[in-house]
Design an enzyme around this catalytic site. Structure first.
Site, PDB file in Angstrom:
ATOM      1  N   ARG A  46     -10.350  27.211  61.941  1.00  0.00           N
ATOM      2  CA  ARG A  46      -9.649  27.292  60.655  1.00  0.00           C
ATOM      3  C   ARG A  46      -9.451  25.878  60.100  1.00  0.00           C
ATOM      4  O   ARG A  46      -9.480  25.650  58.906  1.00  0.00           O
ATOM      5  CB  ARG A  46      -8.314  28.025  60.787  1.00  0.00           C
ATOM      6  N   TYR A  98     -10.682  32.326  32.703  1.00  0.00           N
ATOM      7  CA  TYR A  98     -11.099  33.398  33.592  1.00  0.00           C
ATOM      8  C   TYR A  98      -9.919  34.349  33.854  1.00  0.00           C
ATOM      9  O   TYR A  98      -8.816  33.906  34.203  1.00  0.00           O
ATOM     10  CB  TYR A  98     -11.598  32.780  34.900  1.00  0.00           C
ATOM     11  N   ASP A 170     -11.412  23.672  35.814  1.00  0.00           N
ATOM     12  CA  ASP A 170     -12.311  24.699  36.348  1.00  0.00           C
ATOM     13  C   ASP A 170     -13.693  24.424  35.755  1.00  0.00           C
ATOM     14  O   ASP A 170     -13.926  24.647  34.568  1.00  0.00           O
ATOM     15  CB  ASP A 170     -11.792  26.093  35.953  1.00  0.00           C
ATOM     16  N   LYS A 195     -20.766  31.230  41.857  1.00  0.00           N
ATOM     17  CA  LYS A 195     -21.595  31.245  40.653  1.00  0.00           C
ATOM     18  C   LYS A 195     -22.764  30.257  40.800  1.00  0.00           C
ATOM     19  O   LYS A 195     -23.616  30.467  41.648  1.00  0.00           O
ATOM     20  CB  LYS A 195     -20.723  30.966  39.438  1.00  0.00           C
TER      21      LYS A 195
HETATM   22  C1  LIG Z   1     -15.605  33.711  39.014  1.00  0.00           C
HETATM   23  C2  LIG Z   1     -14.716  32.683  38.455  1.00  0.00           C
HETATM   24  C3  LIG Z   1     -13.536  32.312  39.110  1.00  0.00           C
HETATM   25  C4  LIG Z   1     -13.062  32.984  40.390  1.00  0.00           C
HETATM   26  O1  LIG Z   1     -13.915  32.745  41.455  1.00  0.00           O
HETATM   27  P1  LIG Z   1     -14.169  33.809  42.659  1.00  0.00           P
HETATM   28  O2  LIG Z   1     -15.182  33.122  43.475  1.00  0.00           O
HETATM   29  O3  LIG Z   1     -14.623  35.078  42.036  1.00  0.00           O
HETATM   30  O4  LIG Z   1     -12.862  33.985  43.353  1.00  0.00           O
HETATM   31  C5  LIG Z   1     -12.782  31.312  38.540  1.00  0.00           C
HETATM   32  N1  LIG Z   1     -13.138  30.719  37.386  1.00  0.00           N
HETATM   33  C6  LIG Z   1     -14.259  31.057  36.717  1.00  0.00           C
HETATM   34  C7  LIG Z   1     -14.605  30.372  35.453  1.00  0.00           C
HETATM   35  C8  LIG Z   1     -15.076  32.065  37.226  1.00  0.00           C
HETATM   36  O5  LIG Z   1     -16.171  32.411  36.549  1.00  0.00           O
END
Ligand SMILES: *Cc1c(COP(=O)(O)O)cnc(C)c1O
Length: 379
Positions: A46, A98, A170, A195
């Site tokens: 961990r 998001y 982000d 992504k």
């Molecule tokens: C998908 C996404 C998230 C969240 O990420 P996960 O891997 O699904 O937990 C946060 N911000 C943006 C812009 C996203 O597209």
């Protein structure tokens, strides 16, 4: 060193025990110690794992940061950032972000006494106006999901710094190929590695990158104490994905350009949201802080009924109807009922996220085939 070289060599030390060029998947929960308290830097998985370490080194390098931390999902990475705060602290957050981030802030953390103030961050004056002595964090997303709004990262970084608050960006939609927020003054970059970093729609993961050593220590403490760490197999997949980020992104950008211009000229299409259009309201800032404009976009039809949108959503053959984005294959999505369903309808519509909005994640297939698919679906 240029990005293409860094990306392939980032975090890639040959394995010390065998010389394996690819970091092995260290599928272990613990490490044998030579004597109590004597170990090789690894005690319990961990806290540390060599596959994760190789990935975290790579994450740091691709965002021009000193440190990277990997989490079990993007929202777990976001969760770790908010856990830096205490009750009474205030967060200025973008009003267009998001849906899962909004849900985490409003449904989980508000009840612990953290206050979130949502503003339109595309006008940085709104960020400045929301600053109070309790502001500890500013959270922005640029480009935004799904309306592709752009916020001036450098300007918000200046405001955050003057306020004594951290700025977290982000950077999921842009990916490190298009934009590096740390270079523009951000304190933390957050990614949903699910992504573009992973890039193959086969893993859920998140990342944080930063330069400040104290901040890294605090976030590492949260990572190991709260335990939202990714497993070694998933770390391997993201590390592998990162190696082709630059070639994938190049193609996403090329295809994005073609599809956005096709949509714009289509007689049945009303608005197209893509930050590469010269008449995009924040185009000048996009051009300044991004290297290109990517393959994410959304659009509305002239017939603004939900039925017309649903017909397109269920008629594409190459664009698969699914949540998520950033994979090699093209996806089509209905934000109002899918990715953004957790945002109250009134709130959504106020921000321009109407019921008929359709979002595309343009993949790296042949652009001609993608255009043909949309042509037959839109009619
Ligand atoms: C998908 C996404 C998230 C969240 O990420 P996960 O891997 O699904 O937990 C946060 N911000 C943006 C812009 C996203 O597209």
């Amino acid at each position: 060193m240029k990005l293409a070289t860094k990306i392939i060599h980032a975090g890639a030390e040959p394995d010390p025990s065998t010389g394996a060029i690819m970091t092995p998947i260290y599928q272990t929960s613990t490490y044998v110690q030579t004597a109590p308290g004597q170990n090789k830097g690894y005690e319990y998985a961990r806290s540390q794992n060599p596959t994760r370490k190789a990935l975290e080194d790579a994450l740091a390098i691709i965002e021009n940061g000193k440190y990277g931390l990997a989490f079990s999902s993007g929202v777990a990475a976001t969760d770790a950032v908010i856990k830096l705060l205490s009750p009474g602290d205030e967060v200025i957050a973008a009003n267009d972000m998001y849906g899962g981030t909004y849900r985490l802030f409003s449904k989980i953390f508000e009840k612990f006494g953290i206050k979130f103030i949502y503003v339109d961050t595309t006008d940085v004056a709104n960020v400045q106006a929301a600053v109070t002595p309790n502001t500890k964090l500013v959270w922005i997303e640029t480009p935004t999901n799904p309306l592709m709004n752009i916020t001036d990262i450098h300007a918000v970084a200046k405001i955050s710094k003057a306020a004594g608050a951290l700025l977290c960006v982000d950077n999921t939609f842009a990916s490190p190929y298009l934009q590096n927020p740390l270079d523009l003054g951000a304190d933390i970059v957050m990614h949903s590695s699910t992504k573009y970093l992973g890039g193959h729609s086969d893993v859920i993961q998140g990342a944080l990158m930063m330069n400040d050593t104290t901040l890294r220590e605090q976030l590492y403490f949260i990572q190991k104490s709260c335990g939202a760490v990714p497993g070694p197999m998933d770390c391997f997949l993201v590390l592998r994905g990162i190696k082709t980020l630059h070639v994938r992104m190049k193609q996403h950008c090329e295809n994005g350009y073609v599809v956005a211009h096709f949509l714009r000229k289509h007689p049945n299409v009303d608005k197209v949201y893509w930050c590469g259009f010269a008449d995009h309201p924040n185009y000048n800032i996009a051009k300044l802080q991004m290297r290109a404009f990517g393959g994410m976009m959304s659009f509305t039809l002239k017939d603004d009924s939900i039925e017309a949108a649903f017909k397109v959503l269920s008629s594409t053959k190459l664009f698969a109807l699914a949540e998520s984005l950033g994979g090699v294959e093209s996806l089509i999505n209905h934000p109002a009922s899918m990715t953004h369903a957790s945002i109250p309808r009134e709130e959504r519509i106020k921000n321009g996220l109407v019921d008929g909005l359709i979002r595309l994640s343009v993949g790296i297939e042949d652009a001609d085939d993608l255009v043909e698919d949309l042509k037959q679906a839109i009619g």
